[in-house]
Design a protein around this motif. Structure first.
Motif, mmCIF file in Angstrom:
data_model
loop_
_atom_site.group_PDB
_atom_site.id
_atom_site.type_symbol
_atom_site.label_atom_id
_atom_site.label_comp_id
_atom_site.label_asym_id
_atom_site.label_seq_id
_atom_site.Cartn_x
_atom_site.Cartn_y
_atom_site.Cartn_z
ATOM 1 N N ARG A 1 -8.669 -3.812 9.131
ATOM 2 C CA ARG A 1 -8.212 -2.431 8.954
ATOM 3 C C ARG A 1 -7.538 -2.228 7.585
ATOM 4 O O ARG A 1 -7.451 -1.108 7.093
ATOM 5 N N GLU B 1 -2.532 8.199 3.004
ATOM 6 C CA GLU B 1 -2.979 8.593 4.348
ATOM 7 C C GLU B 1 -1.817 9.186 5.148
ATOM 8 O O GLU B 1 -1.982 10.164 5.881
ATOM 9 N N THR C 1 -1.984 4.038 4.474
ATOM 10 C CA THR C 1 -1.367 3.902 3.150
ATOM 11 C C THR C 1 -0.459 5.107 2.934
ATOM 12 O O THR C 1 -0.454 6.052 3.733
ATOM 13 N N ALA C 2 0.281 5.091 1.833
ATOM 14 C CA ALA C 2 1.151 6.239 1.554
ATOM 15 C C ALA C 2 0.321 7.519 1.479
ATOM 16 O O ALA C 2 0.736 8.571 1.984
ATOM 17 N N LEU D 1 -12.669 5.552 9.368
ATOM 18 C CA LEU D 1 -13.058 4.819 8.160
ATOM 19 C C LEU D 1 -13.221 5.796 6.995
ATOM 20 O O LEU D 1 -12.788 5.527 5.866
ATOM 21 N N ARG E 1 -11.162 6.966 -2.793
ATOM 22 C CA ARG E 1 -12.175 6.478 -3.744
ATOM 23 C C ARG E 1 -13.429 7.343 -3.726
ATOM 24 O O ARG E 1 -14.218 7.307 -4.666
ATOM 25 N N LEU F 1 -12.813 0.469 13.962
ATOM 26 C CA LEU F 1 -12.314 1.813 13.676
ATOM 27 C C LEU F 1 -13.381 2.824 14.044
ATOM 28 O O LEU F 1 -14.564 2.611 13.775
ATOM 29 N N ASP G 1 10.052 7.585 -0.902
ATOM 30 C CA ASP G 1 8.817 7.947 -1.596
ATOM 31 C C ASP G 1 8.753 9.479 -1.641
ATOM 32 O O ASP G 1 8.566 10.135 -0.615
ATOM 33 N N ALA H 1 -9.900 6.687 5.679
ATOM 34 C CA ALA H 1 -9.310 5.645 4.818
ATOM 35 C C ALA H 1 -9.898 5.674 3.416
ATOM 36 O O ALA H 1 -9.188 5.460 2.434
ATOM 37 N N LEU I 1 0.818 -1.221 0.000
ATOM 38 C CA LEU I 1 0.000 0.000 0.000
ATOM 39 C C LEU I 1 0.847 1.266 0.000
ATOM 40 O O LEU I 1 0.318 2.369 0.066
ATOM 41 N N GLY I 2 2.156 1.097 -0.041
ATOM 42 C CA GLY I 2 3.028 2.264 0.040
ATOM 43 C C GLY I 2 4.112 2.252 -1.018
ATOM 44 O O GLY I 2 3.961 2.822 -2.093
ATOM 45 N N ARG J 1 -13.342 0.303 -6.223
ATOM 46 C CA ARG J 1 -12.143 1.037 -5.792
ATOM 47 C C ARG J 1 -11.067 1.085 -6.872
ATOM 48 O O ARG J 1 -9.978 1.610 -6.626
ATOM 49 N N ASP K 1 -9.033 2.432 -9.598
ATOM 50 C CA ASP K 1 -8.847 3.797 -10.097
ATOM 51 C C ASP K 1 -7.804 3.773 -11.209
ATOM 52 O O ASP K 1 -6.601 3.740 -10.946
ATOM 53 N N VAL L 1 -10.295 -1.864 4.265
ATOM 54 C CA VAL L 1 -11.000 -0.604 3.980
ATOM 55 C C VAL L 1 -10.145 0.341 3.135
ATOM 56 O O VAL L 1 -10.621 1.404 2.740
ATOM 57 N N LYS L 2 -8.908 -0.033 2.843
ATOM 58 C CA LYS L 2 -8.003 0.900 2.170
ATOM 59 C C LYS L 2 -8.379 1.088 0.696
ATOM 60 O O LYS L 2 -8.882 0.169 0.048
ATOM 61 N N ASP L 3 -8.025 2.270 0.188
ATOM 62 C CA ASP L 3 -8.437 2.635 -1.172
ATOM 63 C C ASP L 3 -7.961 1.686 -2.267
ATOM 64 O O ASP L 3 -8.701 1.357 -3.165
#
Lengths: 283, 222
Positions: free
Chosen positions: A93, B106, B103-104, B62, B69, B57, B136, B65, A54-55, A260, A262, A96-98
């Motif tokens: 957790r 966030e 994530t990156a 949420l 999207r 959460l 990054d 996160a 995710l990074g 999701r 994209d 739920v990430k994009d």
């Protein structure tokens, strides 16, 4: 030819691979969470890996013009190690990430009770999070494994049309198709499928709900197998539209089920599909 | 790629200004989503401090996160996340969790919001330093904002400037550049050495390096 590799472990690949993939027409990939070759010994090791998916890895892919999404799960092999199983508690957790577009890879390796539990638990997690599931079918005892997988899917809350069964071959494609699942084929240099057998399956079963991937990882594998299948399809008489369906539109439709995906950032490939620039999947 | 890094000369936007800017650029469904998310964030800000209930959460986290999207464009998602952080006003423990479990994108939002959150310097600096250890460039650019400009010590700040030059992050992203570079002979030495290394290798010296070196050099003369 625009290509979406729906299953490739880029963490194990080099920047030369990214460049070669871009040059071959690959503009999007999905990296499923899987085994690393060396067994993990704790949930923390999974967490660092998921964070990389995710990074750092999407950042790396973007440097080469490739859009990167991932799937997150406890893989079947490590579902048998009690030291790893607690990672199941960490999954919500992440789901739920994009850029998480499915739960996966889940499924069977040796068809143990621990794998039964992990598969059923994670199919439920997929249903709870509005995600489809990428289900690995076992390399050993494949047909029996496929049937057991279909039984567990049928008992789950996840609709069968939200399931992609991967690593299929001539012996398992028929039952996967009849069940209504999406069908994934991994094309490898020596094992799994090859380009010509892939073309034969497409001729006999058609291109609907079929996805082709390289599943390239740290073993002997080839990240350009998707392009090689596209070329083999054209040589065998399939037209460009069918190639685009298998190598782009089908993976977009499947992972688009997450809502999701994209692909706005995806650069056009050398050949546009009928001038269609609408790349965003799902909604 | 540029993000919502405030330029050093302009005051940072207020929460109301951020919301108005997003209202203008988001589609109606995304605006409706953001209204709901901001309500969740405001409720979190009003709730008594303490550990979040169970493993679930908090509702606003949420929303934090899923902002990508929901908002579509990367810049809009950055701004929406910053707005949520500034509205929910999480404590240091929650900010660290949001960063470390993010994530990156966030993590970038947490870094962009740092200067507006009520954190002890050590708490925020740990996150800035983490981001500066990455390669990054989106995180590096977000890390060198006003919070770093105010709190990074001289050694870490000089290395942050050098890291920007190494990784191609425009030094425009570095907050308080002129003030902090001014009179910094050690920074001038580091930049000079880096320029020599580039020249010895037959590689061009980045324009940004000459620009920062000119500021540091001028200071030495005064």
């Amino acid at each position: 030819m625009r290509i979406f590799d729906p299953h490739i472990h880029m963490t194990s690949r080099t920047t030369d691979d990214y460049q070669a993939m871009y040059d071959a027409g690959v503009r999007a990939v999905v990296e499923p969470a899987f085994w690393l070759g060396q067994p993990r010994t704790s949930p923390e090791s999974f967490v660092d890996y998921f964070d990389a998916l995710l990074g750092w890895e999407p950042f790396r892919a973007a440097q080469y013009g490739i859009v990167h999404h991932c799937t997150i799960a406890l893989n079947p092999k490590e579902a048998n190690d009690p030291r790893c199983v607690p990672v199941l508690d960490e999954l919500p957790r992440y789901l739920v990430k994009d850029s998480v577009v499915a739960v996966g890879e889940i499924g069977y390796d040796s068809m143990t009770p621990a794998e039964d539990t992990a598969l059923a638990t994670q199919l439920q997690l997929a249903a709870d999070h509005g995600l489809p599931a990428l289900v690995h079918t076992p390399h050993r005892d494949k047909l029996a494994g496929l049937r057991r997988t279909l039984d567990v899917v049928a008992e789950s809350a996840l609709p069968v049309e939200h399931v992609l069964l991967d690593h299929l071959n001539e012996t398992t494609v028929g039952e996967a198709k009849d069940a209504g699942c999406w069908m994934g084929f991994s094309v490898y240099p020596d094992t799994k499928m090859d380009e010509d057998r892939m073309v034969a399956i497409l001729k006999s079963h058609g291109p609907e709900r079929v996805l082709v991937n390289s599943a390239a990882d740290w073993g002997k594998s080839d990240p350009l197998k998707t392009r090689k299948v596209g070329d083999a399809m054209l040589r065998a008489g399939f037209d460009e539209d069918v190639v685009d369906q298998v190598l782009w539109r089908n993976p977009v439709a499947f992972y688009g089920l997450s809502g999701r995906l994209d692909l706005e950032r995806a650069e056009p490939a050398d050949v546009q599909h009928e001038g269609n620039s609408i790349l965003r999947g799902g909604e | 790629m540029t993000h919502t890094t405030a330029s050093p000369s302009s005051p940072p936007p207020t929460v109301d200004e951020l919301r108005a800017a997003l209202l203008a650029c988001l589609a109606p469904p995304a605006n409706a989503w953001l209204d709901g998310a901001l309500t969740d964030a405001a409720e979190a800000a009003a709730a008594p401090a303490g550990a979040p209930p169970g493993r679930a959460l908090p509702a606003w986290e949420l929303r934090f996160a899923e902002a990508g999207r929901r908002c579509g464009a990367e810049d809009a998602a950055d701004q929406a996340r910053v707005l949520l952080l500034r509205t929910a006003r999480p404590d240091a423990t929650a900010v660290a969790r949001l960063y470390r479990q993010g994530t990156a994108a966030e993590r970038r939002a947490v870094l962009l919001a740092l200067d507006h959150l009520d954190l002890a310097p050590a708490d925020g600096l740990a996150l800035v330093e983490d981001a500066l250890r990455t390669n990054d460039t989106r995180l590096v650019a977000a890390a060198v904002g006003p919070y770093a400009g105010r709190h990074l010590d001289a050694h870490a700040w000089r290395h942050a400037v050098l890291k920007c030059l190494f990784t191609g992050v425009p030094v425009d992203a570095v907050a308080a550049l002129e003030e902090r570079a001014h009179g910094d002979g050690e920074l001038a030495r580091m930049l000079g050495d880096y320029a020599s290394e580039r020249t010895a290798a037959g590689r061009p010296v980045p324009d940004d390096l000459s620009r920062v070196l000119a500021v540091a050099g001028k200071a030495e003369e005064s």
